[in-house]
Write a protein that holds these residues in place. Structure first.
Motif, PDB file in Angstrom:
ATOM      1  N   ILE A   5       0.855  -1.183   0.000  1.00 49.59           N
ATOM      2  CA  ILE A   5       0.000   0.000   0.000  1.00 49.59           C
ATOM      3  C   ILE A   5       0.890   1.231   0.000  1.00 49.59           C
ATOM      4  CG2 ILE A   5      -1.656   1.281   1.387  1.00 49.59           C
ATOM      5  CD1 ILE A   5      -2.436  -1.531   2.588  1.00 49.59           C
ATOM      6  N   CYS A   6       0.592   2.150  -0.897  1.00 51.91           N
ATOM      7  CA  CYS A   6       1.501   3.272  -1.091  1.00 51.91           C
ATOM      8  C   CYS A   6       0.787   4.597  -0.832  1.00 51.91           C
ATOM      9  CB  CYS A   6       2.040   3.219  -2.508  1.00 51.91           C
ATOM     10  SG  CYS A   6       3.698   3.830  -2.615  1.00 51.91           S
ATOM     11  N   THR A   7       1.182   5.278   0.236  1.00 57.64           N
ATOM     12  CA  THR A   7       0.475   6.494   0.652  1.00 57.64           C
ATOM     13  C   THR A   7       1.455   7.636   0.907  1.00 57.64           C
ATOM     14  OG1 THR A   7       0.607   5.983   3.012  1.00 57.64           O
ATOM     15  CG2 THR A   7      -1.260   5.075   1.816  1.00 57.64           C
ATOM     16  N   TYR A  42      -3.835   7.941  -0.421  1.00 54.18           N
ATOM     17  CA  TYR A  42      -3.167   7.156  -1.446  1.00 54.18           C
ATOM     18  C   TYR A  42      -2.529   8.050  -2.503  1.00 54.18           C
ATOM     19  CZ  TYR A  42      -5.659   3.034   0.287  1.00 54.18           C
ATOM     20  OH  TYR A  42      -6.137   2.009   1.058  1.00 54.18           O
ATOM     21  N   SER A  77       7.654   2.516   6.719  1.00 58.70           N
ATOM     22  CA  SER A  77       7.159   1.308   6.055  1.00 58.70           C
ATOM     23  C   SER A  77       7.145   0.135   7.011  1.00 58.70           C
ATOM     24  CB  SER A  77       8.070   0.973   4.867  1.00 58.70           C
ATOM     25  OG  SER A  77       9.400   0.797   5.319  1.00 58.70           O
ATOM     26  N   ASP A  82       0.006  -0.104   9.327  1.00 62.84           N
ATOM     27  CA  ASP A  82      -1.350   0.117   8.818  1.00 62.84           C
ATOM     28  C   ASP A  82      -2.079  -1.225   8.857  1.00 62.84           C
ATOM     29  OD1 ASP A  82      -3.608   0.356   7.021  1.00 62.84           O
ATOM     30  OD2 ASP A  82      -2.666   2.154   6.193  1.00 62.84           O
ATOM     31  N   ARG A  84      -4.320  -2.331   7.188  1.00 59.52           N
ATOM     32  CA  ARG A  84      -4.721  -2.868   5.884  1.00 59.52           C
ATOM     33  C   ARG A  84      -3.652  -3.756   5.273  1.00 59.52           C
ATOM     34  NH1 ARG A  84      -6.487   3.023   3.766  1.00 59.52           N
ATOM     35  NH2 ARG A  84      -4.761   3.474   5.173  1.00 59.52           N
ATOM     36  N   TRP A  86       0.905  -4.511   4.537  1.00 57.12           N
ATOM     37  CA  TRP A  86       2.251  -3.984   4.369  1.00 57.12           C
ATOM     38  C   TRP A  86       2.149  -2.650   3.616  1.00 57.12           C
ATOM     39  CZ3 TRP A  86       6.837  -2.180   2.989  1.00 57.12           C
ATOM     40  CH2 TRP A  86       7.995  -2.693   3.591  1.00 57.12           C
ATOM     41  N   SER A  87       2.676  -1.589   4.221  1.00 57.10           N
ATOM     42  CA  SER A  87       2.439  -0.268   3.656  1.00 57.10           C
ATOM     43  C   SER A  87       3.682   0.593   3.685  1.00 57.10           C
ATOM     44  CB  SER A  87       1.334   0.450   4.439  1.00 57.10           C
ATOM     45  OG  SER A  87       1.775   0.693   5.755  1.00 57.10           O
ATOM     46  N   SER A  89       4.558   4.788   3.673  1.00 53.41           N
ATOM     47  CA  SER A  89       4.093   6.164   3.678  1.00 53.41           C
ATOM     48  C   SER A  89       5.269   7.092   3.441  1.00 53.41           C
ATOM     49  CB  SER A  89       3.443   6.525   5.013  1.00 53.41           C
ATOM     50  OG  SER A  89       3.287   7.940   5.070  1.00 53.41           O
TER      51      SER A  89
END
Lengths: 221, 221
Positions: A5-7, A42, A77, A82, A84, A86-87, A89
């Motif tokens: 996930i990329c934010t 996002y 990271s 998060d 939701r 593996w993310s 930010s």
DNA sequence: TGAATAGTGTCTGTAAGACAATATTCC
DNA sequence: GGAATATTGTCTTACAGACACTATTCA
């Protein structure tokens, strides 16, 4: 194969009553719906030219603020930050004079002192702490605090900004010598009418070339 | 909804013959198969605990180097930097003494001077330039260059490292005063036998608490 | 002993901080 | 004029760089 996930998240900082504050917003969606957190969202590959562009878009959408001083902070990271999944930010920090936030007048924006214990979702506490440390560190040897001042300001006002950030009083003569040495301020013809019965202070403005470009000091402060 | 390619890249820097070099590898896959580039790769959400972990894994897999000094540099992003699509690269830089690279002995690793014009795929040229600027900037007021020295070193050796990075000779007395002030070196009993017909130099080692923690100087250099 | 580099002592100039004098405004 | 703050001048102290002297090794 590569579900990450990329934010982006933005630490919007301002100075109010000589205190450094961070802007928080109540989250409109899950996870942590209703909880105060950093403005973030996002990346939109279809509209964003890069992550900084995404940060500007998110900040403007959520707070109404345009064209602040914005700088990449760091990227956070991991699998747990998060719920939701593996993310990543990519975090930015923005500096804005308080009156800009006031004027944007977004009702959901809350300003909270960074020196009180913060309770924030995700790893936003660590992100804010990193941003504050970066700002305070850079303040010692750069023009960064100027972005917390308004369009025009006096040297005593600017010194109070520096002092608020560094948390200690500065020598007036040295401070003025440094500002002269940096050679980034242009005096304005008019003068400060100001706080009453005393000599008014000269108003200054950042020279245009430093509007988005830091000036660094070789020897600090 | 959020198709962003998420990778890490590592700028591995070392000092050889008083020259700062970056490690490049021939790419084994498309895009740019066969072209020399920074070691990099996808984040593996199943095995990596964060992006730094991914960077260490990638670096070790491609060069055989373990446990270098590794620090996050910046994150590069955009639709055009990678032909596969909108991508994010979380870039790290690593500092290693040259003999470690030599000992790892990976045949595909090429060391190239960072002061020659580099031609690299993706935006790797910008990443390398950012890393070099960061290293040189931090060298002026921190112990960062120590990670380019071996496990043990003499003060004249360390001074030459600093001088190579800064590109200018340093005052010997001042340099030694600063090193003493930083209080991060521990003399070792033995001595340098060294370069022949002259007084040998005291060998030093980083104090353990600075093995992975920078020491900063209040007033630079 | 001479060459070569390591390590230290000391002087000098520059820059930072302390202090205080002057400047300008409103009452 | 008096109070208040801005601005500038000057003295003192601390630190960085220059220079040179001593120390230690090998040939």
């Amino acid at each position: 194969m590569n579900q990450v996930i990329c934010t982006v998240d933005v630490v919007l900082l301002t100075l109010k009553d000589e205190t450094l504050k961070v802007a928080l917003l109540k989250r409109e969606r899950e996870p942590f719906k209703g909880v105060a957190a950093l403005p973030g969202g996002y990346i939109h590959p279809n509209e964003d030219m890069d992550a900084q562009d995404a940060a500007l878009r998110v900040l403007n959408a959520k707070t109404g603020i345009e064209a602040p001083y914005l700088e990449q902070l760091a990227t956070f990271s991991g699998p747990a930050r998060d719920p939701r999944g593996w993310s990543v930010s990519i975090a930015y920090y923005a500096l804005v004079p308080y009156h800009i936030i006031e004027k944007a007048g977004h009702p959901d924006v809350k300003l909270v002192s960074v020196d009180r214990p913060l309770v924030l979702p995700f790893d936003h506490k660590a992100i804010v702490e990193t941003a504050v440390a970066r700002l305070r560190g850079k303040s010692q040897y750069s023009s960064l605090p100027c972005y917390l001042a308004g369009d025009t300001f006096t040297l005593p006002q600017l010194q109070r900004i520096y002092e608020s950030l560094m948390g200690e009083p500065l020598n007036k003569v040295s401070f003025r010598r440094k500002m002269t040495e940096m050679d980034m301020l242009k005096p304005i013809e008019g003068q400060m009418e100001a706080a009453g019965a005393h000599r008014p202070a000269q108003l200054y403005r950042l020279k245009p070339e430093f509007r988005h470009q830091l000036q660094l000091l070789a020897r600090g402060l």
